[in-house]
Design a protein around this motif. Structure first.
Motif, PDB file in Angstrom:
ATOM      1  N   THR A   1       2.939   6.746  -3.955  1.00  0.00           N
ATOM      2  CA  THR A   1       2.726   6.869  -4.886  1.00  0.00           C
ATOM      3  C   THR A   1       3.126   5.630  -5.938  1.00  0.00           C
ATOM      4  OG1 THR A   1       2.711   9.098  -5.133  1.00  0.00           O
ATOM      5  CG2 THR A   1       2.703   8.417  -7.164  1.00  0.00           C
ATOM      6  N   PHE A   2       4.320   5.328  -5.793  1.00  0.00           N
ATOM      7  CA  PHE A   2       4.798   3.927  -6.544  1.00  0.00           C
ATOM      8  C   PHE A   2       3.953   2.626  -6.204  1.00  0.00           C
ATOM      9  CE2 PHE A   2       7.082  -0.048  -5.763  1.00  0.00           C
ATOM     10  CZ  PHE A   2       7.438  -0.192  -7.015  1.00  0.00           C
ATOM     11  N   GLU A   3       3.605   2.688  -4.784  1.00  0.00           N
ATOM     12  CA  GLU A   3       2.830   1.285  -4.466  1.00  0.00           C
ATOM     13  C   GLU A   3       1.279   1.492  -5.420  1.00  0.00           C
ATOM     14  OE1 GLU A   3      -0.205  -1.130  -2.617  1.00  0.00           O
ATOM     15  OE2 GLU A   3      -0.178   1.181  -2.715  1.00  0.00           O
ATOM     16  N   CYS A   4       0.815   2.611  -5.498  1.00  0.00           N
ATOM     17  CA  CYS A   4      -0.472   2.860  -6.027  1.00  0.00           C
ATOM     18  C   CYS A   4      -0.364   2.262  -7.622  1.00  0.00           C
ATOM     19  CB  CYS A   4      -0.986   3.914  -6.133  1.00  0.00           C
ATOM     20  SG  CYS A   4      -1.803   4.625  -4.423  1.00  0.00           S
TER      21      CYS A   4
ATOM     22  N   ARG B   1       1.132   1.039 -22.080  1.00  0.00           N
ATOM     23  CA  ARG B   1       1.000   0.410 -20.920  1.00  0.00           C
ATOM     24  C   ARG B   1       2.424   0.337 -20.248  1.00  0.00           C
ATOM     25  NH1 ARG B   1       3.619  -4.684 -21.504  1.00  0.00           N
ATOM     26  NH2 ARG B   1       4.351  -5.130 -23.764  1.00  0.00           N
ATOM     27  N   ILE B   2       2.666   0.099 -18.940  1.00  0.00           N
ATOM     28  CA  ILE B   2       3.534  -0.211 -18.406  1.00  0.00           C
ATOM     29  C   ILE B   2       3.999  -1.339 -17.753  1.00  0.00           C
ATOM     30  CG2 ILE B   2       3.697   2.446 -17.832  1.00  0.00           C
ATOM     31  CD1 ILE B   2       2.820   2.096 -15.019  1.00  0.00           C
ATOM     32  N   THR B   3       5.088  -1.713 -17.188  1.00  0.00           N
ATOM     33  CA  THR B   3       5.374  -2.975 -16.496  1.00  0.00           C
ATOM     34  C   THR B   3       6.463  -2.793 -15.487  1.00  0.00           C
ATOM     35  OG1 THR B   3       7.092  -3.722 -18.153  1.00  0.00           O
ATOM     36  CG2 THR B   3       4.963  -4.458 -18.489  1.00  0.00           C
ATOM     37  N   LEU B   4       6.414  -3.400 -14.436  1.00  0.00           N
ATOM     38  CA  LEU B   4       7.501  -3.377 -13.562  1.00  0.00           C
ATOM     39  C   LEU B   4       8.927  -3.828 -13.941  1.00  0.00           C
ATOM     40  CD1 LEU B   4       5.402  -4.337 -10.481  1.00  0.00           C
ATOM     41  CD2 LEU B   4       6.629  -2.199 -10.573  1.00  0.00           C
TER      42      LEU B   4
ATOM     43  N   GLY C   1      18.032   5.438  -7.819  1.00  0.00           N
ATOM     44  CA  GLY C   1      19.233   5.165  -8.713  1.00  0.00           C
ATOM     45  C   GLY C   1      18.817   3.872  -9.332  1.00  0.00           C
ATOM     46  N   PHE C   2      17.607   3.463  -9.648  1.00  0.00           N
ATOM     47  CA  PHE C   2      17.140   2.632 -10.701  1.00  0.00           C
ATOM     48  C   PHE C   2      15.844   2.831 -11.133  1.00  0.00           C
ATOM     49  CE2 PHE C   2      16.980   0.779  -6.260  1.00  0.00           C
ATOM     50  CZ  PHE C   2      15.709   0.674  -6.262  1.00  0.00           C
ATOM     51  N   LEU C   3      15.559   2.145 -12.148  1.00  0.00           N
ATOM     52  CA  LEU C   3      14.310   2.334 -12.887  1.00  0.00           C
ATOM     53  C   LEU C   3      13.299   1.238 -12.247  1.00  0.00           C
ATOM     54  CD1 LEU C   3      15.006   2.245 -16.656  1.00  0.00           C
ATOM     55  CD2 LEU C   3      14.360   4.230 -15.208  1.00  0.00           C
ATOM     56  N   LEU C   4      12.152   1.710 -11.767  1.00  0.00           N
ATOM     57  CA  LEU C   4      10.904   1.063 -11.401  1.00  0.00           C
ATOM     58  C   LEU C   4       9.987   0.319 -12.445  1.00  0.00           C
ATOM     59  CD1 LEU C   4      10.075   3.311  -8.498  1.00  0.00           C
ATOM     60  CD2 LEU C   4      11.322   1.302  -8.245  1.00  0.00           C
ATOM     61  N   PHE C   5       9.965   1.028 -13.647  1.00  0.00           N
ATOM     62  CA  PHE C   5       8.877   0.947 -14.372  1.00  0.00           C
ATOM     63  C   PHE C   5       9.446   0.792 -15.838  1.00  0.00           C
ATOM     64  CE2 PHE C   5       6.160   2.691 -11.171  1.00  0.00           C
ATOM     65  CZ  PHE C   5       5.298   1.714 -11.053  1.00  0.00           C
TER      66      PHE C   5
ATOM     67  N   ALA D   1       2.148   0.581  -9.012  1.00  0.00           N
ATOM     68  CA  ALA D   1       2.522  -0.905  -9.215  1.00  0.00           C
ATOM     69  C   ALA D   1       1.483  -1.806  -8.878  1.00  0.00           C
ATOM     70  CB  ALA D   1       3.556  -1.375  -8.220  1.00  0.00           C
ATOM     71  N   ARG D   2       0.302  -1.493  -7.996  1.00  0.00           N
ATOM     72  CA  ARG D   2      -0.935  -2.213  -8.003  1.00  0.00           C
ATOM     73  C   ARG D   2      -1.857  -2.195  -9.258  1.00  0.00           C
ATOM     74  NH1 ARG D   2      -4.637  -0.006  -4.836  1.00  0.00           N
ATOM     75  NH2 ARG D   2      -2.979   1.200  -3.664  1.00  0.00           N
ATOM     76  N   HIS D   3      -1.891  -0.980  -9.656  1.00  0.00           N
ATOM     77  CA  HIS D   3      -2.907  -0.662 -11.035  1.00  0.00           C
ATOM     78  C   HIS D   3      -2.124  -0.958 -12.259  1.00  0.00           C
ATOM     79  CE1 HIS D   3      -6.155   0.678  -8.417  1.00  0.00           C
ATOM     80  NE2 HIS D   3      -5.329   1.923  -8.038  1.00  0.00           N
ATOM     81  N   LEU D   4      -0.696  -0.665 -12.293  1.00  0.00           N
ATOM     82  CA  LEU D   4       0.182  -0.853 -13.419  1.00  0.00           C
ATOM     83  C   LEU D   4      -0.694   0.323 -14.483  1.00  0.00           C
ATOM     84  CD1 LEU D   4       1.077  -4.521 -14.395  1.00  0.00           C
ATOM     85  CD2 LEU D   4       2.335  -2.726 -13.331  1.00  0.00           C
ATOM     86  N   SER D   5      -0.827   1.553 -13.945  1.00  0.00           N
ATOM     87  CA  SER D   5      -1.475   2.373 -14.580  1.00  0.00           C
ATOM     88  C   SER D   5      -1.266   3.845 -13.931  1.00  0.00           C
ATOM     89  CB  SER D   5      -3.108   2.088 -14.692  1.00  0.00           C
ATOM     90  OG  SER D   5      -3.657   3.447 -15.247  1.00  0.00           O
ATOM     91  N   PHE D   6      -0.727   4.862 -14.493  1.00  0.00           N
ATOM     92  CA  PHE D   6      -0.667   6.302 -14.265  1.00  0.00           C
ATOM     93  C   PHE D   6      -2.197   6.803 -13.614  1.00  0.00           C
ATOM     94  CE2 PHE D   6       3.707   6.640 -15.902  1.00  0.00           C
ATOM     95  CZ  PHE D   6       4.482   6.019 -14.907  1.00  0.00           C
ATOM     96  N   SER D   7      -2.970   6.543 -14.738  1.00  0.00           N
ATOM     97  CA  SER D   7      -4.251   7.088 -14.666  1.00  0.00           C
ATOM     98  C   SER D   7      -5.011   6.847 -13.407  1.00  0.00           C
ATOM     99  CB  SER D   7      -4.899   7.072 -16.006  1.00  0.00           C
ATOM    100  OG  SER D   7      -4.867   5.784 -16.146  1.00  0.00           O
TER     101      SER D   7
END
Length: 309
Positions: free
Chosen positions: A24-27, A70-73, A60-64, A29-35
């Motif tokens: 799920t994270f990979e998806c 919007r979201i960023t890594l 134990g750490f934030l990914l986004f 991160a690739r789209h930079l979009s939850f939707s």
């Protein structure tokens, strides 16, 4: 406002049930979009967000970093994305290798630069002709590396043959011999007169063998040379050889690596019967458990072009 990272100081180690959340994270991160990730995974955006929140808590750490629209890594998220992407690429390559009996795909080779420059590159076309479906990736460096950590299939070194973690096999012995251009030998009256080396610039390779090769050679033949009085130093043997081809002095050449220059007449051995076998040898290092066909094919080819002597 971003959550405080101190809340996540006690991180749980990665476990098998987290792999679906990593997907799920990979998806995301690739789209930079939850939707968009939710659309690809056929779940709701809230379910995606819930999975990411759980994964962040468990790691134990934030990914986004979350903003209004919007979201960023985060830097940690970027590292995770790189690691996952590399892992997926490796897995896909392994699947391709298995389907093609592994005589295809990328073969990553690490070597001392001098060995690549003087021995490998002039002959590599033969291997490519024999194995056109193998893509070579050649890395160079001076240090002994951890093959698994660097993603290297096979490494080639010059030195003492070790024993231990990897499968290490000698493929070529070596000898040391002074070399220079015919012009330099004539100008310094070197032909069969090694005592005249005292008037010459000695070109040193100070790194690869871990010893002063000029001093070792001089002591063996009882010449008593002051090997440091007039000298030039390099950290690669091929650079010392190239300096010799520019009439800058006399290099202590490794016979197998300089043979092509000697054959072409660009360099000569000014002294008869003063070739000294090395204690060190050239050897290949591979991971014992990974003797795959493409690795074995390269090892066998190296044994043919550089036989033990």
């Amino acid at each position: 406002m971003l959550p405080n990272k101190k809340l996540f100081q006690r991180a749980s180690p990665l476990t098998s049930y987290q792999f679906s959340r990593l997907h799920t994270f990979e998806c995301v991160a690739r789209h930079l979009s939850f939707s968009l990730a939710a659309e690809e995974l056929s779940i709701t955006p809230s379910a995606v967000s819930h999975r990411i929140n759980l994964l962040e808590k468990q790691l134990g750490f934030l990914l986004f970093q979350r903003f209004h629209r919007r979201i960023t890594l985060t830097p940690e998220g970027e590292r995770m994305q790189w690691a996952l992407s590399s892992s997926f690429d490796t897995l896909n390559q392994e699947i391709l290798d298995i389907k093609n009996r592994e005589l295809t795909g990328t073969l990553t080779i690490y070597s001392h630069p001098s060995l690549v420059q003087c021995l490998l590159l002039p002959r590599l076309g033969d291997f490519i002709a024999q194995h056109p479906t193998i893509h070579l990736s050649i890395l160079t460096g001076q240090e002994i590396i951890n093959l698994a950590n660097r993603g290297v299939d096979l490494a080639m070194y010059f030195g003492k043959l070790p024993s231990g973690r990897h499968l290490d096999e000698a493929f070529m012995q070596e000898s040391m011999v002074p070399i220079c251009t015919p012009q330099y030998a004539k100008a310094h009256q070197l032909y069969d007169a090694p005592e005249n080396l005292a008037r010459c610039t000695l070109l040193h390779d100070r790194y690869n063998s871990g010893e002063d090769e000029w001093q070792t050679w001089s002591q063996h033949f009882a010449l008593g040379l002051d090997t440091d009085s007039k000298s030039m130093e390099f950290d690669r043997s091929d650079l010392a050889v190239l300096a010799a081809t520019r009439h800058l002095g006399v290099a202590m050449g490794r016979l197998n690596l300089v043979q092509d220059w000697i054959t072409r007449g660009e360099l000569i051995i000014p002294f008869n019967n003063m070739i000294l076998p090395c204690e060190h040898c050239y050897f290949m290092s591979t991971i014992s458990e990974r003797q795959w066909p493409k690795i074995v094919a390269f090892k066998e080819w190296m044994m043919k072009i550089a036989p033990l002597a």
